[in-house]
Scaffold this motif. Sequence first.
Motif, mmCIF file in Angstrom:
data_model
loop_
_atom_site.group_PDB
_atom_site.id
_atom_site.type_symbol
_atom_site.label_atom_id
_atom_site.label_comp_id
_atom_site.label_asym_id
_atom_site.label_seq_id
_atom_site.Cartn_x
_atom_site.Cartn_y
_atom_site.Cartn_z
ATOM 1 N N ILE A 196 9.959 14.371 56.130
ATOM 2 C CA ILE A 196 9.743 14.807 54.741
ATOM 3 C C ILE A 196 10.611 13.997 53.782
ATOM 4 C CG2 ILE A 196 10.010 16.735 53.134
ATOM 5 C CD1 ILE A 196 9.352 18.582 55.553
ATOM 6 N N ALA A 208 5.005 20.447 51.718
ATOM 7 C CA ALA A 208 5.232 20.704 53.143
ATOM 8 C C ALA A 208 5.056 22.189 53.424
ATOM 9 C CB ALA A 208 6.631 20.258 53.549
ATOM 10 N N LEU A 271 1.887 18.330 56.133
ATOM 11 C CA LEU A 271 2.570 17.566 55.102
ATOM 12 C C LEU A 271 1.564 16.717 54.340
ATOM 13 C CD1 LEU A 271 5.324 16.667 53.893
ATOM 14 C CD2 LEU A 271 5.368 14.878 55.629
#
Length: 276
Positions: A196, A208, A271
Motif C-alpha cells: 500500500i 484499500a 487494493l
Amino acid sequence: MKETTITELSYSKKEWGQEQQSWSTRSEFFVTLHDREDRKQQVVNFLAFINEHNLLPVPANESIRTLDIGCGVGDYALGLSQEGYHAHGIDLATGMVQGAKQIADKEQTLLTLFIGPWSEELRQSQNWDHAFDLVYSIFCPVMLDFDNLAAMTKASKGKCLLLAFADRKDTIVEYLRTIFVPKQDLPMDANTDAIIDYIKTIGQNVEATYQVATERESLDIDKAVEYFALRVMDDFDGTKEELYAKLKEALAPFTKESIVTNETEDTILWLSWEPK
C-alpha cells in the motif's frame, strides 16, 4: 462470431520453463474448478466490487479494454467479457491459457489471451502504455514484486485492482508443510502495508479494503489427495504414485469415513488505485 485468440509472446524458455511447467500441470484442476458454485460466487463478488467502486466505465462495450495479469483459466476475464467488455488475459502457463480458451469456446465468450511472464520489458514490447481501462491481478504471486506493480500501473489509463492474501490459515496445508517442507521463491502472503505504501508513491485515489473469508470444505479422500498434491508437488522428489501414497497417509488425521475436512480463513486485500 469472433473466436478467442492466443498469442505466445517472446520470453526466455530457459528462465521460465520450470515455473511454466509447474503451473501448466495444475491447469486441468482449475478448468474443473471453473464450474464450482464457490468459484462462480467469487466472480460475482469481483464484478460487484468493480461496480460498487466505479472501476470501469458503464455501460460496457468492446472499446473498453481490461487486462487480467496472471489470468489462469480466465474466470474473471470471462465474467467481464460476458458483461460486454473487451477482456484480455496474460499468464505464463501455456496449460492455463489453453484452459481459458477451452472454457471461452464452450461458453461462446470472446477473450484475447497471451502467454508470457509479466514484466516491464513485456509491457513495453506490446506497447501497453496506458492501453487498458482496468488492469487487475488476483492472487498472482509475481505481483507482490514492486517492479511488476509499476508495470501494471503504466499499462492502465483508468484503474488498477490488486487482490492479495494478507494472511492465510489453512489447517491441512499448514500441517503438510511440516512434512513436505515447501520452499517457495515467491510468498503467497503479502506484506500488505509495504504494498500500500508503495502504491501511494506511483498511484492516486488509493483505496484499500480487507475482507476475511472462512470456509469449511469436505472432500472424498481421492479428491483431497488430488487437490493437495497440487499444493506440494513442487517440493516432492518422487513419482506421482509415491506422492499420492504419502499424502493419503498424511491426511489420515483429517479423514473420517473416507471424507477429508479442511478449514481455511483467508484475509484478502482489495487494493485499487489510478495512475498518477
